[in-house]
Design an enzyme around this catalytic site. Sequence first.
Site, PDB file in Angstrom:
ATOM      1  CD  GLU A  53      64.174  15.114   0.998  1.00 11.17           C
ATOM      2  OE1 GLU A  53      64.118  14.257   1.898  1.00 11.17           O
ATOM      3  OE2 GLU A  53      64.188  14.837  -0.212  1.00 11.17           O
ATOM      4  CG  HIS A  88      55.333  17.670   1.146  1.00 13.06           C
ATOM      5  ND1 HIS A  88      55.874  18.617   0.310  1.00 13.06           N
ATOM      6  CD2 HIS A  88      54.258  18.263   1.727  1.00 13.06           C
ATOM      7  CE1 HIS A  88      55.155  19.731   0.377  1.00 13.06           C
ATOM      8  NE2 HIS A  88      54.167  19.549   1.226  1.00 13.06           N
TER       9      HIS A  88
HETATM   10  P1  AMP Z   1      51.612  21.814   2.456  1.00 15.47           P
HETATM   11  O1  AMP Z   1      51.792  21.118   1.171  1.00 15.47           O
HETATM   12  O2  AMP Z   1      52.549  22.973   2.660  1.00 15.47           O
HETATM   13  O3  AMP Z   1      50.168  22.169   2.745  1.00 15.47           O
HETATM   14  O4  AMP Z   1      52.019  20.785   3.583  1.00 15.47           O
HETATM   15  C1  AMP Z   1      51.454  19.501   3.653  1.00 15.47           C
HETATM   16  C2  AMP Z   1      51.856  18.846   4.936  1.00 15.47           C
HETATM   17  O5  AMP Z   1      53.276  18.763   4.999  1.00 15.47           O
HETATM   18  C3  AMP Z   1      51.403  19.630   6.173  1.00 15.47           C
HETATM   19  O6  AMP Z   1      50.995  18.713   7.177  1.00 15.47           O
HETATM   20  C4  AMP Z   1      52.668  20.345   6.583  1.00 15.47           C
HETATM   21  O7  AMP Z   1      52.733  20.659   7.955  1.00 15.47           O
HETATM   22  C5  AMP Z   1      53.726  19.326   6.209  1.00 15.47           C
HETATM   23  N1  AMP Z   1      55.028  19.988   6.049  1.00 15.47           N
HETATM   24  C6  AMP Z   1      55.330  21.029   5.227  1.00 15.47           C
HETATM   25  N2  AMP Z   1      56.629  21.375   5.359  1.00 15.47           N
HETATM   26  C7  AMP Z   1      57.152  20.539   6.291  1.00 15.47           C
HETATM   27  C8  AMP Z   1      58.447  20.390   6.873  1.00 15.47           C
HETATM   28  N3  AMP Z   1      59.476  21.176   6.550  1.00 15.47           N
HETATM   29  N4  AMP Z   1      58.626  19.423   7.795  1.00 15.47           N
HETATM   30  C9  AMP Z   1      57.596  18.622   8.169  1.00 15.47           C
HETATM   31  N5  AMP Z   1      56.363  18.704   7.650  1.00 15.47           N
HETATM   32  C10 AMP Z   1      56.132  19.651   6.721  1.00 15.47           C
END
Ligand code: AMP
Length: 282
Positions: free
Chosen positions: A37, A39
Amino acid sequence: MPLLFRKVKELRNHLHTLRCERNASLGFVPTMGYLHEGHRALMERARLQNDITVVSIYVNPTQFGEGEDYERYPRDLERDMAVCEEAGIDVVFAPTDKEVYPPGSRTEVYVRELSEVLEGKFRPGHFKGVATVVTKLLNAVQPDRAYFGEKDYQQLKLIQRLVKDLLIPVEIVPVETVREPDGLAYSSRNVYLSPEERESALSIYRAFLLAQEMINQGERSSDTIKGEMERFILSHPHVKKIDYIEITDPDLNPKGLVDRGDRILVALWVGSSRLIDNWKVL
Ligand code: AMP
């Protein structure tokens, strides 16, 4: 289904056509996949603000340290494609390592100072990996806007600095952290948690509420607030270790006295999983 590209050249050709023929604006959401959610919120924002939305799915090896969870990081491209389809994503870019790091690669991107504090102290080399891969992805996609979550607050600040310093013509759009109904921030790493560990992981969010309540009651001392948070978090059985609790201004400079708009940042270990989260002081 979104179009899936594995090669930079093919992605570029396709996006070039869209941009030129349709004069389309392009929104970009870089991820490591196993979409949730959090993402989804980035994708929705990107869809609202752009004609075309591109999501990248790439577990970047250079941002994982030795002994970290690169191998066990969850991966499921089929499921991610279905999530992207439901979210109305036009293009998914899931490059191979060879595409991102052409054989013989020697170039890295390093953001001084911002890479060394907080997460940087506990994950040496992590932000060099992040800065390098994000630069490459921005060059591959050349979006008008790119979306980053506040969940990874230090990463967001680092990317904002990086695009300024390297004159990369993109607007970085921050998106607020999305939480599960009980307050746990969505993370691909939450799948590592057993139900008991998940309960202990909730202490992070509850500690933010505790800190906010202290601030609402007039407490301003960072040390006092951090002390109370630490005591509360460590009273949970599966919390193995707190890497840091820090209170900073919005630019990550530590604060002795707390003001509205400051950030409380936490990194800790629950079982064998390392979790991070942060809170904007209200
Ligand atoms: P990741 O796949 O963990 O590298 O995250 C990809 C993007 O999604 C990054 O910009 C993260 O900061 C964002 N993201 C991950 N988890 C969340 C969350 N719970 N709420 C908002 N953005 C998120």
